[in-house]
Every structure is written in structure tokens, then in C-alpha cells.
Design an enzyme around this catalytic site. Structure first.
Site, PDB file in Angstrom:
ATOM      1  NE  ARG A   1      16.548  57.293  52.929  1.00 12.13           N
ATOM      2  CZ  ARG A   1      17.248  56.315  53.482  1.00 12.13           C
ATOM      3  NH1 ARG A   1      17.899  56.549  54.599  1.00 12.13           N
ATOM      4  NH2 ARG A   1      17.299  55.132  52.936  1.00 12.13           N
TER       5      ARG A   1
ATOM      6  CB  SER B   1      15.024  53.512  54.674  1.00 12.25           C
ATOM      7  OG  SER B   1      15.448  52.245  55.112  1.00 12.25           O
ATOM      8  CG  HIS B   2      16.623  53.196  58.718  1.00 11.99           C
ATOM      9  ND1 HIS B   2      17.042  52.992  57.415  1.00 11.99           N
ATOM     10  CD2 HIS B   2      17.514  54.013  59.286  1.00 11.99           C
ATOM     11  CE1 HIS B   2      18.165  53.661  57.227  1.00 11.99           C
ATOM     12  NE2 HIS B   2      18.469  54.290  58.335  1.00 11.99           N
TER      13      HIS B   2
ATOM     14  CE  LYS C   1      13.950  52.578  47.947  1.00 11.47           C
ATOM     15  NZ  LYS C   1      14.773  51.577  48.638  1.00 11.47           N
TER      16      LYS C   1
ATOM     17  CG  ASP D   1      13.609  49.075  57.131  1.00 13.91           C
ATOM     18  OD1 ASP D   1      12.994  48.168  56.539  1.00 13.91           O
ATOM     19  OD2 ASP D   1      14.304  49.930  56.544  1.00 13.91           O
TER      20      ASP D   1
ATOM     21  CG  ASP E   1      12.274  50.711  53.079  1.00 14.73           C
ATOM     22  OD1 ASP E   1      12.783  50.426  54.171  1.00 14.73           O
ATOM     23  OD2 ASP E   1      12.939  50.846  52.038  1.00 14.73           O
TER      24      ASP E   1
ATOM     25  CG  ASP F   1      15.134  48.125  52.851  1.00 11.60           C
ATOM     26  OD1 ASP F   1      14.870  48.460  54.024  1.00 11.60           O
ATOM     27  OD2 ASP F   1      15.687  48.876  52.031  1.00 11.60           O
ATOM     28  NE  ARG F   2      18.530  49.789  57.171  1.00 14.06           N
ATOM     29  CZ  ARG F   2      19.344  50.643  57.746  1.00 14.06           C
ATOM     30  NH1 ARG F   2      19.372  50.729  59.061  1.00 14.06           N
ATOM     31  NH2 ARG F   2      20.130  51.418  57.023  1.00 14.06           N
TER      32      ARG F   2
ATOM     33  CB  THR G   1      28.415  51.260  52.636  1.00 14.20           C
ATOM     34  OG1 THR G   1      29.361  50.749  53.571  1.00 14.20           O
ATOM     35  CG2 THR G   1      27.088  51.471  53.321  1.00 14.20           C
TER      36      THR G   1
ATOM     37  CD  GLU H   1      24.529  47.436  52.874  1.00 12.78           C
ATOM     38  OE1 GLU H   1      25.454  48.254  52.865  1.00 12.78           O
ATOM     39  OE2 GLU H   1      23.342  47.728  52.665  1.00 12.78           O
ATOM     40  CD  GLU H   2      27.048  47.900  59.052  1.00 13.25           C
ATOM     41  OE1 GLU H   2      26.567  48.044  60.181  1.00 13.25           O
ATOM     42  OE2 GLU H   2      26.855  48.700  58.109  1.00 13.25           O
ATOM     43  CB  SER H   3      23.343  48.718  57.956  1.00 15.44           C
ATOM     44  OG  SER H   3      23.326  48.348  56.586  1.00 15.44           O
TER      45      SER H   3
ATOM     46  CE  LYS I   1      18.672  47.818  53.230  1.00 16.47           C
ATOM     47  NZ  LYS I   1      19.809  48.717  53.014  1.00 16.47           N
TER      48      LYS I   1
ATOM     49  NE  ARG J   1      26.122  54.644  59.132  1.00 15.28           N
ATOM     50  CZ  ARG J   1      25.048  55.117  59.763  1.00 15.28           C
ATOM     51  NH1 ARG J   1      24.994  55.112  61.086  1.00 15.28           N
ATOM     52  NH2 ARG J   1      24.029  55.602  59.070  1.00 15.28           N
TER      53      ARG J   1
HETATM   54  C1  G1P Z   1      23.090  53.083  55.799  1.00 17.51           C
HETATM   55  C2  G1P Z   1      23.777  51.753  56.026  1.00 17.51           C
HETATM   56  C3  G1P Z   1      24.034  51.071  54.708  1.00 17.51           C
HETATM   57  C4  G1P Z   1      22.720  50.930  53.947  1.00 17.51           C
HETATM   58  C5  G1P Z   1      22.039  52.282  53.827  1.00 17.51           C
HETATM   59  C6  G1P Z   1      20.655  52.160  53.210  1.00 17.51           C
HETATM   60  O1  G1P Z   1      23.905  53.909  55.021  1.00 17.51           O
HETATM   61  O2  G1P Z   1      24.970  51.915  56.730  1.00 17.51           O
HETATM   62  O3  G1P Z   1      24.617  49.818  54.934  1.00 17.51           O
HETATM   63  O4  G1P Z   1      22.938  50.394  52.679  1.00 17.51           O
HETATM   64  O5  G1P Z   1      21.884  52.868  55.115  1.00 17.51           O
HETATM   65  O6  G1P Z   1      19.807  51.363  53.963  1.00 17.51           O
HETATM   66  P1  G1P Z   1      24.878  55.024  55.636  1.00 17.51           P
HETATM   67  O7  G1P Z   1      24.021  55.936  56.479  1.00 17.51           O
HETATM   68  O8  G1P Z   1      25.872  54.305  56.494  1.00 17.51           O
HETATM   69  O9  G1P Z   1      25.498  55.696  54.453  1.00 17.51           O
HETATM   70 ZN    ZN Z   2      14.802  50.357  54.600  1.00 17.54          ZN
END
Ligand code: G1P
Ligand code: ZN
Length: 548
Positions: free
Chosen positions: A23, A118-119, A131, A282, A284, A286-287, A349, A368-370, A381, A501
Site C-alpha cells: 500500500r 482496503s479501508h 496484493k 469497508d 474492499d 472484507d470488513r 494479527t 479479528e477485533e479490527s 474475511k 494500537r
Molecule cells: C490492521 C488490523 C488487522 C488487519 C489488517 C488488515 O492491521 O489491525 O487486524 O488484519 O489491518 O485489514 P494493522 O494496521 O493493525 O497492522
Molecule cells: Zn479491507
């Protein structure tokens, strides 16, 4: 005639793909030879021909962000020049990440390239990304991304076909030099997969009986998927899906489905006019974030509720093989796994660590918590999958989200949970904080802080139970005797400075103390987190930028 050109190029340093591919700022990707260098590095590592010299087949699509369409044409021309036989592309170069994962598996291809950050926001001044996903449909493992990274720094040339653009608006078979390009409906196969997992007649009946919902696609890729599945196939009323047209700049939104960035949805769900259920996804796709009328569901709780109730959906009626969560995710899902007598896994993670567990049949549901949840139906995801599983559970239990959560906590206890992010910290300051924290680990057990006693502290390391690979330095964990926990990690996906974090957790067994505000319930843990790491001393920050 089309002709392969080999372009001399200088290696570009620093193209390190993170947990989710590479990215960078869009302008960087659009810079001279940059995208080309990275794509050539991918193709050099994975190969466009197999051992017999036969051209490989790949899937290609992206989240529709700025430069998505032009990058797709470059990648196609490079795939053709490097000897690929066929690329399956979503119409308009659109594919959500889970839909791409599904197409890779469905067509048994040799992998796929997904264009997304992604987001992260999109646009000429925002982010772009690429990716590579493996033939199992999952993100490339570290050994592969590391090889790609190494390749970017030795590369001296790339191959590209001189040809006109392929008409990616036209579904059907196209020829690009010696390579076939199959442009497919990006939604249909994915929607069919969802229909095979969930009780669509029951969901249709629920919507027909007046159940209301708001699905906020945040002007990103899930719009067309949500409209087809929720409005067209399930009969949700028109307008259920909002921000449903993917835009190159996501309409200026930050397509990250959390209470901060999906504020409009949160406001609606907490207003007098709230529908029964709300969800967002999000960039793409996946969230996901799910919200009930007047109640926010934390991703850790969502994973636990989904695991406890998955058997209510046809695709999971035989029960789950196991549940996996990333280390910083709360232990709520573990309690469900224990009650069900199934395996539980705690991984570093990043979604890629779930792939082996899913492939080996050790886990069926992961999270994941994210704001990421998914299952063995794909190897990513999957935001809409989580939304549909929630809907299926609501249709079967005929209860509100709030009541389902209350019953869940009453049965299992509640893991109060929050994540505090400190963004764009100077890298040197963040590194100093972690050096000191890691250095103090041995002294922490037994220490009293905020009336709690540290029971253990470590730097999380993971041995993959399938292939035995070891990942170290995955985040500092501080555990307390009362079951509370603090985790510190540095983000691997940020593009500006370092993001610290801090993950905070506290367990309440109930029945009392189950309905506190999460930040209130966590207040002593939050103070302890600041004290133990000296956040203010090292970074000058006293409060987080984002709280989820
Ligand atoms: C973040 C999230 C992680 C997730 C990743 C990709 O990564 O915390 O759970 O898998 O985005 O979506 P981080 O920025 O914390 O490394
Ligand atoms: Zn995403």
C-alpha cells in the site's frame, strides 16, 4: 499485432508489502515504473507459467478506487507478456476481496491480484494498493511477500505487451495477444455462494414481514453486492442499501466501518427512526460493522455471537470445527469454543494466519477485533458474509440484536473491550516506547497498578500448528490476575509514521455489571496501559486519535 516490450527499470527501494500486500500513496503507484516494478516482482516470484511451460490462470479485480481501472490494464498487459494463459476479471475491474477469493477457488486458478488499499481512503491524493492471493484464495504468506520484496530491489526489467485496452465493461471473452481475458459479472458467483450458505427463504420472509435494515457500503465496493443480495434476492425495501455506488474517491468517505468513520450509520441506529439492524463494510468489502437498534456490537462480541449461533444457518448446521481469533481480539470467542467443546486458536494479527487453520479443517470461523470476520467459505474475511450470518441468526431467533447480546453476556460473561489508536507518531518515538516496554517485561509480573496485579507479560510468538512456522514479536501482552489484559502493537498497515494500537480488555462474569459503558468499565485498564508503557512520556500523547 501485439508485441512484448521489455522495459529497463531501476529497482525501487522500500517497496515492502505489509500484512495485506503493498500500500502506498496513489501518486507513488502512478509514478514511473512503480506499479510495473511491483507487478513484475509478483510475477517473477509466482511465475506466469507452470513447470511444464503452460500459461497460468489468475483472477484480477479491485475495489474501484482511483487508478483501479488503469492499473488493471497494466496488470493485464504484463500478465500477457509474462506468459499467463488466462485472466478472469470482474466487470469494470471490480471485485470485492472476498469475491476475488471465491473466484480464485471456484475456478481453481493459480491465484489472483487484488487492487485495493482496503479501508484507506482513495483518490489521487490518497492510497492505492496491490496484493497477491494464493491458489487457496488467501493472502500470500510472509515467505512469498518477502520474496516479492527482495525481488523489487534486484529487478532490472519488466515485460509488458504493447496493446490497446481490453474492454472491461463488456462481459465475455476477450483476447489480449496470446492471453484470454474473461470478463465476468463480479457479483453473481459470490451471491450464489451466499445463497448456498444462508436460509434465503427465511430471510426473504423476515424482510417481507417488515424487518428493516440499513446497509452502508460507504461508496465502496460492496454496493453492487449488497443491492443484488439484500434488495434483489432477499426483497429488502429499495433504499436499504445506501452509499451503494463504488466511487473512485469513495465520495470523500473514509471507508472504514467503525463508529468513528461510519458515523452516519451510528447516528441513525441510535435515533428514534432506527431500523432493526444496521451494517457497514469497508473499501474492499472484507470488513464489517454490525449495529442493532440502539446498540453497538463490538467485533470481538460479534465473533463470539456468530460462533455461538452459526449452527442456525444451513451452511453451518453441522457445527463448527473450531474458532480462531487474532491475539488482540477479546477472549469472548474462546468462551464459546470452550462451551461448544471445539478447538480455539489465538493467532498473530492479519488474516493470513487463519488460512492454514481453515485449510486444515481445524477452524470454521475466524475473526479479528479490527472488524474482520469470516469462515472457511473463502480465505479472506468477508463483510457481507458476517452481515448475512447475523441476519440468519436474527431470522431464526426472532429477537432483537440487543436481546441476543444480553443473553449472550448472561450466559458467557462479558469481555469489555476497546482499542485505542495513537496515529502518526514519529517512528523513532514509537520504537523507543517499545524498546523500553520490551525491556521491562521481566519486571512486570507481580507489579500492582490501578489496583490490579500483573500475572504475566510477554511478546507474543506464534507457532503455526499446521506448518510449524514461528512468528515472533507479534505484540506485547500484559495479563492481570483479574483476567484483564492490555496488548500493545504497532500497526503494519499505516502509511504515515507509526500507529500505536493499545487493546484493552476486562472480563465481567455477571450477572451484575454486564451493562456498563465499555470505556467506563475499562477506565482502570486504560490508566494502567498509559502508566506501564509511559505513552505520554515517549510520544507526548495523552489521548488516542481513534477509539473503537
Ligand atoms: C490492521 C488490523 C488487522 C488487519 C489488517 C488488515 O492491521 O489491525 O487486524 O488484519 O489491518 O485489514 P494493522 O494496521 O493493525 O497492522
Ligand atoms: Zn479491507
Amino acid at each position: 499485432m501485439t508485441q512484448v516490450t521489455t522495459v529497463a527499470t531501476a529497482p525501487i527501494a522500500g517497496q515492502k508489502p505489509g500484512t495485506s500486500g503493498l500500500r502506498k500513496k496513489t501518486a507513488v503507484f502512478m509514478g514511473r515504473h512503480y506499479l510495473e516494478n511491483f507487478v513484475q516482482s509478483i510475477f517473477d516470484v509466482v511465475g506466469c507459467r507452470d513447470a511444464q511451460g503452460q500459461g497460468k490462470t489468475f483472477v484480477l479485480g479491485g475495489d474501484g478506487r482511483y487508478f483501479n481501472d488503469r492499473a488493471a490494464q497494466v496488470i493485464l498487459r504484463m500478465a500477457a507478456a509474462n506468459g499467463a494463459a488466462r485472466v478472469i476479471v470482474g466487470q469494470g475491474a471490480i471485485l470485492s476481496t472476498p469475491a476475488a477469493s471465491h473466484l480464485i477457488r471456484l475456478n481453481q486458478t493459480d491465484g489472483g491480484l487484488i487492487m485495493s488499499a482496503s479501508h484507506n481512503p482513495g483518490g489521487p491524493n490518497e492510497d492505492f494498493g496491490v496484493k497477491f492471493n494464493m491458489p487457496n484464495g488467501g493472502p500470500a504468506p510472509e515467505s512469498v511477500t518477502e520474496a516479492m520484496y527482495q525481488r523489487t530491489s534486484t529487478l532490472t526489467q519488466y515485460h509488458i505487451l504493447e496493446a490497446q485496452d481490453v474492454d472491461l465493461a463488456a462481459i465475455g471473452r476477450h483476447q489480449l495477444g496470446p492471453m484470454v481475458v474473461d470478463v465476468v459479472d463480479p457479483v453473481a458467483n459470490y451471491a450464489d455462494l451466499m445463497q448456498s450458505l444462508f436460509d434465503f427463504p427465511a430471510l426473504r420472509a423476515m424482510f417481507a414481514s417488515g424487518f428493516t435494515m440499513r446497509m452502508d457500503s460507504m461508496c465502496a465496493v460492496t454496493g453492487p453486492y449488497a443491492v443484488e443480495i439484500l434488495e434483489n434476492r432477499l426483497g429488502a425495501s429499495k433504499g436499504t442499501c445506501v452509499n451503494a455506488t463504488p466511487l473512485p474517491d469513495f465520495g470523500g468517505m473514509h471507508p472504514d466501518p467503525n463508529p468513528t468513520w461510519a458515523k452516519a450509520l451510528m447516528d441513525e441506529m441510535f435515533s428514534g427512526a432506527a431500523p432493526d439492524f444496521g451494517a457497514a463494510s469497508d473499501g474492499d468489502g472484507d470488513r464489517n460493522m454490525v449495529v442493532g437498534r440502539g446498540v453497538y456490537v463490538s467485533p470481538s462480541d460479534s465473533l463470539a455471537v456468530l460462533a455461538a449461533n452459526a449452527h442456525l444457518a444451513p451452511g453451518y448446521k453441522a457445527g463448527l470445527k473450531g474458532v480462531a481469533r487474532s491475539m488482540p481480539t477479546s477472549a469472548a470467542a474462546d468462551r464459546v469454543a470452550d462451551a461448544l467443546g471445539i478447538g480455539k486458536y489465538e493467532t498473530p494479527t492479519g488474516w493470513k494466519f487463519f488460512g492454514n487453520l481453515l485449510d486444515a479443517g481445524k477452524a470454521s470461523i475466524c475473526g479479528e477485533e479490527s472488524f474482520g470476520t469470516g469462515s472457511d467459505h473463502v480465505r479472506e474475511k468477508d463483510g457481507l458474509w458476517a452481515v448475512l450470518l447475523w441476519l440468519n441468526i436474527l431470522a431464526m431467533r426472532k429477537q432483537s440484536v440487543a436481546d441476543i447480546l444480553k443473553e449472550h453476556w448472561a450466559a458467557y460473561g462479558r469481555n469489555y473491550y476497546s482499542r485505542h489508536d495513537f496515529e502518526a507518531i514519529e517512528v523513532a518515538k514509537a520504537d523507543a516506547l517499545f524498546a523500553a516496554l520490551r525491556g521491562s517485561l521481566a519486571t512486570l509480573p507481580g507489579r500492582q497498578v490501578e489496583g490490579m496485579t500483573v500475572s504475566a507479560a510477554d511478546d507474543f510468538a506464534y507457532t503455526d500448528p499446521v506448518d510449524g512456522s514461528v512468528s515472533t514479536g507479534q505484540g506485547v501482552r500484559v495479563m492481570f490476575e483479574d483476567g484483564s489484559r492490555i496488548v500493545y502493537r504497532l500497526s503494519g498497515t499505516g502509511t504515515e509514521g507509526a500507529t500505536l494500537r493499545v487493546y484493552l480488555e476486562r472480563y465481567a462474569a455477571g450477572p451484575a455489571g454486564l451493562d456498563l459503558d465499555a470505556q467506563e468499565a475499562l477506565a482502570p485498564v486504560i490508566r494502567a496501559a498509559h502508566t506501564l508503557a509511559g505513552i505520554a512520556d515517549f510520544t507526548g500523547r495523552t489521548a488516542p486519535d481513534v477509539v473503537t
